[in-house]
Design an enzyme around this catalytic site. Structure first.
Site, short mmCIF file in Angstrom:
data_model
loop_
_atom_site.label_atom_id
_atom_site.label_comp_id
_atom_site.label_asym_id
_atom_site.label_seq_id
_atom_site.Cartn_x
_atom_site.Cartn_y
_atom_site.Cartn_z
CB SER A 275 -0.89 0.02 1.24
OG SER A 275 -1.57 1.25 1.38
CE1 TYR B 19 -4.64 -2.18 4.82
CE2 TYR B 19 -3.62 -0.05 4.37
CZ TYR B 19 -4.21 -1.21 3.93
OH TYR B 19 -4.39 -1.41 2.58
#
Length: 137
Positions: A29, A42
């Site tokens: 990401s 995350y």
């Protein structure tokens, strides 16, 4: 933690079945490179996946197996609607990207297809950003 622990378990199970010419494509990401304060857990797991991808590529190169990753930026997914964004911030999701919008999942697909295909036969250990123009390196 599930994001990265799962990768280790999956690779341990899959590795004996991979043949030369195989391709592995992971998903990290943009959060791995520029974490948002509210997504610390995350972002940390996605940073671990980034490192895992590059390390695995080095480990499997002599076996003829390519390993690359995709680092999406702001993409409209179910995560955004289910707590991925703070209350009141959903309407502005993706507006901070240079393209001033969030991407759609279909805009990621060509990168995954390329990395999985033989057209990427000379590509390994790379992370491709699909970020609406935000740098990942």
């Amino acid at each position: 933690m599930v994001n990265i622990i799962f990768m280790f378990a999956l690779m341990k199970a899959a590795k004996p079945h991979l043949e030369p010419g195989s391709a592995i494509v992971t998903t990290t990401s943009v959060q791995a490179f520029d974490p948002s304060p509210n997504l610390m857990d995350y972002a940390a797991t996605k940073a671990a996946i980034h490192n895992f991808t590059i390390s695995l590529a080095r480990q499997l190169i002599d076996a003829g197996i390519r390993v690359n990753g995709v680092a999406p930026g702001p993409i409209w997914t179910a995560l955004q609607l289910n707590g991925g964004q703070l209350p009141g911030e959903l309407a502005a999701f993706g507006q901070e990207s240079p393209m001033k919008r969030a991407g759609q999942p279909v805009e990621l697909a060509p990168v995954y297809v390329f990395l999985a295909s033989n057209q990427a036969s000379y590509v390994t250990g790379q992370i491709y950003g699909v970020t609406g123009g935000k740098k990942i390196n």
